[in-house]
Design an enzyme around this catalytic site. Structure first.
Site, PDB file in Angstrom:
ATOM      1  N   LYS A 172      50.239  13.462 -59.476  1.00 50.89           N
ATOM      2  CA  LYS A 172      49.690  14.679 -59.214  1.00 50.89           C
ATOM      3  C   LYS A 172      50.007  15.282 -57.684  1.00 50.89           C
ATOM      4  O   LYS A 172      49.686  14.812 -56.697  1.00 50.89           O
ATOM      5  CB  LYS A 172      48.099  14.704 -59.173  1.00 50.89           C
ATOM      6  CG  LYS A 172      47.342  16.095 -59.385  1.00 50.89           C
ATOM      7  CD  LYS A 172      45.922  16.027 -59.284  1.00 50.89           C
ATOM      8  CE  LYS A 172      45.674  15.971 -57.851  1.00 50.89           C
ATOM      9  NZ  LYS A 172      45.945  17.492 -57.321  1.00 50.89           N
ATOM     10  N   GLU A 204      47.436   6.507 -47.206  1.00 52.84           N
ATOM     11  CA  GLU A 204      48.042   7.205 -45.959  1.00 52.84           C
ATOM     12  C   GLU A 204      47.327   8.500 -45.459  1.00 52.84           C
ATOM     13  O   GLU A 204      47.217   9.486 -46.249  1.00 52.84           O
ATOM     14  CB  GLU A 204      49.416   7.657 -46.225  1.00 52.84           C
ATOM     15  CG  GLU A 204      50.471   6.498 -46.513  1.00 52.84           C
ATOM     16  CD  GLU A 204      50.657   5.768 -45.479  1.00 52.84           C
ATOM     17  OE1 GLU A 204      50.660   4.448 -45.584  1.00 52.84           O
ATOM     18  OE2 GLU A 204      50.404   6.045 -44.272  1.00 52.84           O
ATOM     19  N   CYS A 261      50.822  14.936 -40.216  1.00 53.29           N
ATOM     20  CA  CYS A 261      49.942  13.757 -39.790  1.00 53.29           C
ATOM     21  C   CYS A 261      50.450  13.054 -38.718  1.00 53.29           C
ATOM     22  O   CYS A 261      49.674  12.403 -38.025  1.00 53.29           O
ATOM     23  CB  CYS A 261      49.573  12.998 -41.184  1.00 53.29           C
ATOM     24  SG  CYS A 261      51.202  12.124 -41.652  1.00 53.29           S
ATOM     25  N   GLU A 317      40.628  15.665 -36.509  1.00 54.14           N
ATOM     26  CA  GLU A 317      41.951  15.988 -36.925  1.00 54.14           C
ATOM     27  C   GLU A 317      41.936  17.663 -36.997  1.00 54.14           C
ATOM     28  O   GLU A 317      41.118  17.887 -38.056  1.00 54.14           O
ATOM     29  CB  GLU A 317      42.604  15.333 -38.172  1.00 54.14           C
ATOM     30  CG  GLU A 317      44.085  15.656 -38.573  1.00 54.14           C
ATOM     31  CD  GLU A 317      44.492  15.016 -39.747  1.00 54.14           C
ATOM     32  OE1 GLU A 317      43.845  14.836 -40.691  1.00 54.14           O
ATOM     33  OE2 GLU A 317      45.765  14.636 -39.633  1.00 54.14           O
TER      34      GLU A 317
HETATM   35  O1  TXE Z   1      43.643  17.189 -48.593  1.00 52.14           O
HETATM   36  P1  TXE Z   1      43.152  16.220 -49.420  1.00 52.14           P
HETATM   37  P2  TXE Z   1      43.356  18.690 -48.130  1.00 52.14           P
HETATM   38  C1  TXE Z   1      44.093  16.146 -43.705  1.00 52.14           C
HETATM   39  C2  TXE Z   1      44.172  17.401 -42.789  1.00 52.14           C
HETATM   40  C3  TXE Z   1      43.587  18.225 -43.812  1.00 52.14           C
HETATM   41  C4  TXE Z   1      42.479  17.428 -44.621  1.00 52.14           C
HETATM   42  C5  TXE Z   1      42.159  17.911 -45.802  1.00 52.14           C
HETATM   43  O2  TXE Z   1      43.228  17.251 -41.919  1.00 52.14           O
HETATM   44  O3  TXE Z   1      42.830  19.356 -43.268  1.00 52.14           O
HETATM   45  O4  TXE Z   1      43.340  16.329 -44.863  1.00 52.14           O
HETATM   46  O5  TXE Z   1      43.385  18.365 -46.597  1.00 52.14           O
HETATM   47  C6  TXE Z   1      43.921  15.342 -53.958  1.00 52.14           C
HETATM   48  N1  TXE Z   1      40.325  12.242 -56.218  1.00 52.14           N
HETATM   49  N2  TXE Z   1      45.478  15.929 -44.347  1.00 52.14           N
HETATM   50  O6  TXE Z   1      41.793  18.816 -48.502  1.00 52.14           O
HETATM   51  O7  TXE Z   1      41.871  16.857 -50.227  1.00 52.14           O
HETATM   52  C7  TXE Z   1      44.422  16.600 -53.722  1.00 52.14           C
HETATM   53  O8  TXE Z   1      44.239  17.521 -54.939  1.00 52.14           O
HETATM   54  C8  TXE Z   1      41.883  12.134 -56.038  1.00 52.14           C
HETATM   55  C9  TXE Z   1      46.374  14.918 -43.819  1.00 52.14           C
HETATM   56  O9  TXE Z   1      44.302  19.502 -48.636  1.00 52.14           O
HETATM   57  O10 TXE Z   1      43.144  14.895 -49.245  1.00 52.14           O
HETATM   58  C10 TXE Z   1      45.615  16.754 -53.122  1.00 52.14           C
HETATM   59  O11 TXE Z   1      46.609  16.261 -54.307  1.00 52.14           O
HETATM   60  N3  TXE Z   1      42.477  13.168 -55.851  1.00 52.14           N
HETATM   61  C11 TXE Z   1      47.336  14.505 -44.697  1.00 52.14           C
HETATM   62  C12 TXE Z   1      45.758  15.334 -52.311  1.00 52.14           C
HETATM   63  O12 TXE Z   1      44.463  14.696 -52.959  1.00 52.14           O
HETATM   64  C13 TXE Z   1      41.939  14.023 -54.725  1.00 52.14           C
HETATM   65  C14 TXE Z   1      48.097  15.604 -45.565  1.00 52.14           C
HETATM   66  C15 TXE Z   1      45.538  15.654 -50.898  1.00 52.14           C
HETATM   67  O13 TXE Z   1      44.152  16.504 -50.721  1.00 52.14           O
HETATM   68  C16 TXE Z   1      40.527  13.935 -54.716  1.00 52.14           C
HETATM   69  C17 TXE Z   1      47.102  16.387 -45.995  1.00 52.14           C
HETATM   70  C18 TXE Z   1      39.765  12.919 -55.192  1.00 52.14           C
HETATM   71  N4  TXE Z   1      38.398  13.003 -55.239  1.00 52.14           N
HETATM   72  C19 TXE Z   1      45.850  16.727 -45.521  1.00 52.14           C
HETATM   73  N5  TXE Z   1      40.238  15.217 -53.916  1.00 52.14           N
HETATM   74  C20 TXE Z   1      48.244  13.451 -44.318  1.00 52.14           C
HETATM   75  N6  TXE Z   1      48.116  12.201 -43.850  1.00 52.14           N
HETATM   76  O14 TXE Z   1      49.610  14.041 -44.092  1.00 52.14           O
HETATM   77  C21 TXE Z   1      41.514  15.601 -53.572  1.00 52.14           C
HETATM   78  N7  TXE Z   1      42.623  15.102 -54.189  1.00 52.14           N
END
Ligand code: TXE
Length: 479
Positions: free
Chosen positions: A172, A247, A281, A383
C-alpha cells in the site's frame, strides 16, 4: 484521473465502491481519485498473493531476476512520464524526481534482481559427527507500506527485495502520493510478473493500512513512515507475532567542526537541509557549528539558502516545490511559530510562498533557518519534516556529541572535519544507524539502512533486506 487497485493481475474498483480525492500539492486542487480500500480488498489481495506464492517462490532465482530486470527497464522506458507523475503527486520539483526518485526506483529493482541470484547461506560442520546447513526460505506473503515523501523510491525499496527473496506482496502506497505505484502495476503487468505476485491496494492508513497489519495471513510487515504511526503498528503487530521492519522519523544532527572544508560543508548542508522541501527522514535539520566558525558558516549558509528558488514544480529552475498537503503546511507553520515563542530568531524564511498563477493556492513554504534556540527545546527535539533547520553553536567534541545524541531519534548524522581520527571517533560515539563523514546521502545499496531508538527497528538494504524477507532454518545431518 481515477486509479484502481491491482489485485491478481487485474485492475479493480474497491469492494466498497468508495473513492478518495487526490489533491495536487502545487495547486491545492483535486486532480484524481483513488480507491478507499478496506479489509475486503486486503483480504482479496492476500488470497491472490498466497495463491501465487508456491509458483513464485519455487521459480529459479535467475527467472525472478530476469522479470525484475524487465520491470526496471519498463520504468526506465517511461522515466519522464514517471518523473512528471511523481512531481505532480508529491509537489517536488520535476527535475528532482527525474534525477533522484525514479532512477533510484529503477536501481532498487536492478540491485535486488542481482541479489536474488547471489543470495546464499552458510553451513557448519560439527566435528566429524554432523553437518548443519541453513536454509533461507521466503517468508510467504509480505505486507509493504510506504510513505508520501519519496513515493516510488521507498515503495520499490521494499517490494524489490521481497520479490527477489521469493515472497509475494500486498503493498500500500501513501494515499497522498499513489499515482506512480499505480503506474508501476502497469509496468509489472507488461513485464510478465505473474498475477498475484504483486498486489497493490490503495487507501487510507487507518483503514487499508491497518487491515494489512491485522491480516492473519500477512505475517511479515515492512513499514516506512512516521514514528507515531510506527507505534500504532507495533501495538497491533506485536501480539500477532509478526515480523516487523520499521523505518521511522529522524531529527538528524549535522556537525560542522572548525577544520571542515567550509565550501563543501556549506554547499552540502544546504542540500541536506532543503532537498525535497526538507521532507526526507535523512535531512540534517539540526546544524551544530563549532563556535569559532559559527558566524562565517552561518553567513555563507544563509546566502546560499536565499539563492534557492521556490515555485511551480513543473518549472525546471525551481529548487523547492510544494509541501505534500495543506495539513503538513500548517504543521510546518506551527513549528516556526513555536520556535519564535521558544526564543528563536529567524535568519531567513519563515513565510508561506504564493508563486501565483496556477500555483496560487498551493502549499509552498520558504526554506527557513533559525538560531538562538537551546538543544532541548521542542523545535530541536521533534521532527518537523519540512524546509526548517536550526543552527546551534558548540565548543568541544564532547559537548556536541551529547547534544547530537540528545533526542529520542537515532536515524542518521553528518560530520564535517578534515581530522580523520576525529571523524571516526565522533562517528563511533553518535547514537544512530547511519553516519556520513564529509558527504550526505551517498548511498551504496549493499549497506545496512535504518535507525535506532524512535527512528525504527531493523535494517533494510543488501543482505539485511533479503534476510528480513526470508526465514532461516537450520538442518542438521548426522554423518
Ligand atoms: O506518515 P504516516 P504521514 C514522518 C513525518 C511526517 C509524519 C506523518 O514527520 O510529518 O511522519 O506523516 C500508512 N496502519 N514521516 O502521516 O502516517 C499511511 O497510509 C498501517 C517520516 O504521512 O506514517 C502511509 O501509507 N498503515 C517518514 C504510511 O503509513 C498506516 C516519511 C505512512 O504514513 C497506518 C513520511 C496504520 N494505522 C512521514 N496509519 C520517513 N521515515 O521517511 C498510516 N498508515
Amino acid at each position: 484521473m481515477k486509479i484502481l487497485n491491482y489485485i491478481n493481475g487485474k485492475w479493480e474498483n474497491p469492494v466498497s465502491g468508495l473513492f478518495i480525492d487526490n489533491i495536487e500539492p502545487a495547486t491545492g486542487k483535486k486532480y484524481g481519485e483513488i480507491p478507499d480500500s478496506d479489509r475486503a480488498d486486503v483480504d482479496h489481495a492476500a488470497q491472490a498473493a498466497w495463491k501465487a506464492f508456491p509458483a513464485w517462490s519455487a521459480l529459479p532465482a535467475g527467472q525472478r531476476c530476469d522479470i525484475m530486470f524487465k520491470i526496471a527497464d519498463g520504468i526506465e522506458q517511461r522515466l519522464d512520464e514517471f518523473a512528471a507523475a511523481e512531481s505532480r503527486d508529491n509537489g517536488k520539483p520535476v527535475g528532482l524526481a527525474r534525477v533522484m526518485d525514479i532512477p533510484r526506483a529503477i536501481e532498487n529493482f536492478k540491485f535486488f534482481a542481482t541479489a536474488a541470484v547471489q543470495f546464499s547461506s552458510e553451513s557448519h560442520a560439527t566435528g566429524q559427527d554432523a553437518i548443519n546447513y541453513t536454509l533461507r526460505q521466503p517468508a510467504g506473503v509480505a505486507g509493504c507500506i510506504s510513505p508520501w515523501n519519496l513515493p516510488l523510491y521507498l515503495f520499490t525499496w521494499k517490494i524489490a527485495p521481497a520479490l527477489a527473496s521469493g515472497c509475494t506482496v500486498v503493498a500500500k502506497p501513501s494515499e497522498l502520493s499513489p499515482v506512480t505505484a499505480f503506474m508501476l502495476s502497469e509496468v509489472c503487468n507488461a513485464a510478465g510478473l505473474p498475477p498475484g505476485v504483486l498486489n497493490i491496494v490503495h487507501g487510507l492508513g487507518h483503514r487499508a493500512g491497518q487491515a494489512i497489519i491485522e491480516h492473519p495471513d500477512i505475517k511479515t510487515i515492512s513499514f516506512t513512515g512516521g514514528t507515531v504511526t510506527g507505534k500504532k503498528i507495533s501495538a497491533t503487530a506485536g501480539p500477532l507475532f509478526k515480523k516487523l521492519s520499521l523505518e521511522l522519523g529522524g531529527k538528524n544532527p549535522n556537525v560542522i567542526f572548525a577544520d571542515a572544508d567550509m565550501e563543501k560543508a556549506v554547499t552540502t548542508s544546504v542540500r541536506s537541509a532543503f532537498t525535497n522541501q526538507g521532507e526526507i527522514c535523512l535531512c540534517g535539520s539540526r546544524i551544530f557549528i563549532q563556535r569559532n566558525v559559527y558566524e562565517s558558516f552561518r553567513d555563507a549558509f544563509i546566502e546560499k539558502t536565499r539563492a534557492l528558488k521556490i515555485g511551480d514544480p513543473t518549472q525546471e529552475e525551481n529548487n523547492l516545490g510544494a509541501l505534500i498537503s495543506a495539513a503538513h503546511l500548517e504543521k510546518v507553520k506551527g513549528y516556526v511559530a513555536l520556535a519564535l515563542t521558544e526564543g528563536g530568531k529567524i535568519l531567513t524564511g519563515g513565510q508561506q510562498v504564493n508563486p501565483g498563477g496556477r500555483c496560487s493556492e498551493g502549499y509552498f513554504y520558504e526554506p527557513t533557518v533559525i538560531e538562538g534556540l537551546n538543544d532541548n527545546c521542542r523545535i530541536n527535539q521533534e521532527e518537523i519534516f519540512g524546509p526548517v533547520v536550526t543552527l546551534i553553536p558548540f565548543d568541544t567534541e564532547e559537548e556536541v556529541i551529547r547534544m547530537a545524541n540528545g533526542t529520542n531519534y537515532g536515524l542518521s548524522a553528518t560530520v564535517w572535519t578534515e581530522n580523520i581520527g576525529r571523524g571516526h571517533r565522533v562517528a563511533a560515539a553518535l547514537k544512530c544507524g547511519i553516519v556520513w563523514i564529509n558527504c550526505w546521502l551517498l548511498r551504496d545499496l549493499r549497506t545496512p539502512f535504518g535507525g535506532t531508538n524512535q527512528s525504527g527497528v531493523g535494517r533494510e538494504g543488501g543482505w539485511e533486506a533479503m534476510r528480513f524477507f526470508t526465514e532461516a532454518k537450520n538442518v542438521c545431518v548426522k554423518l
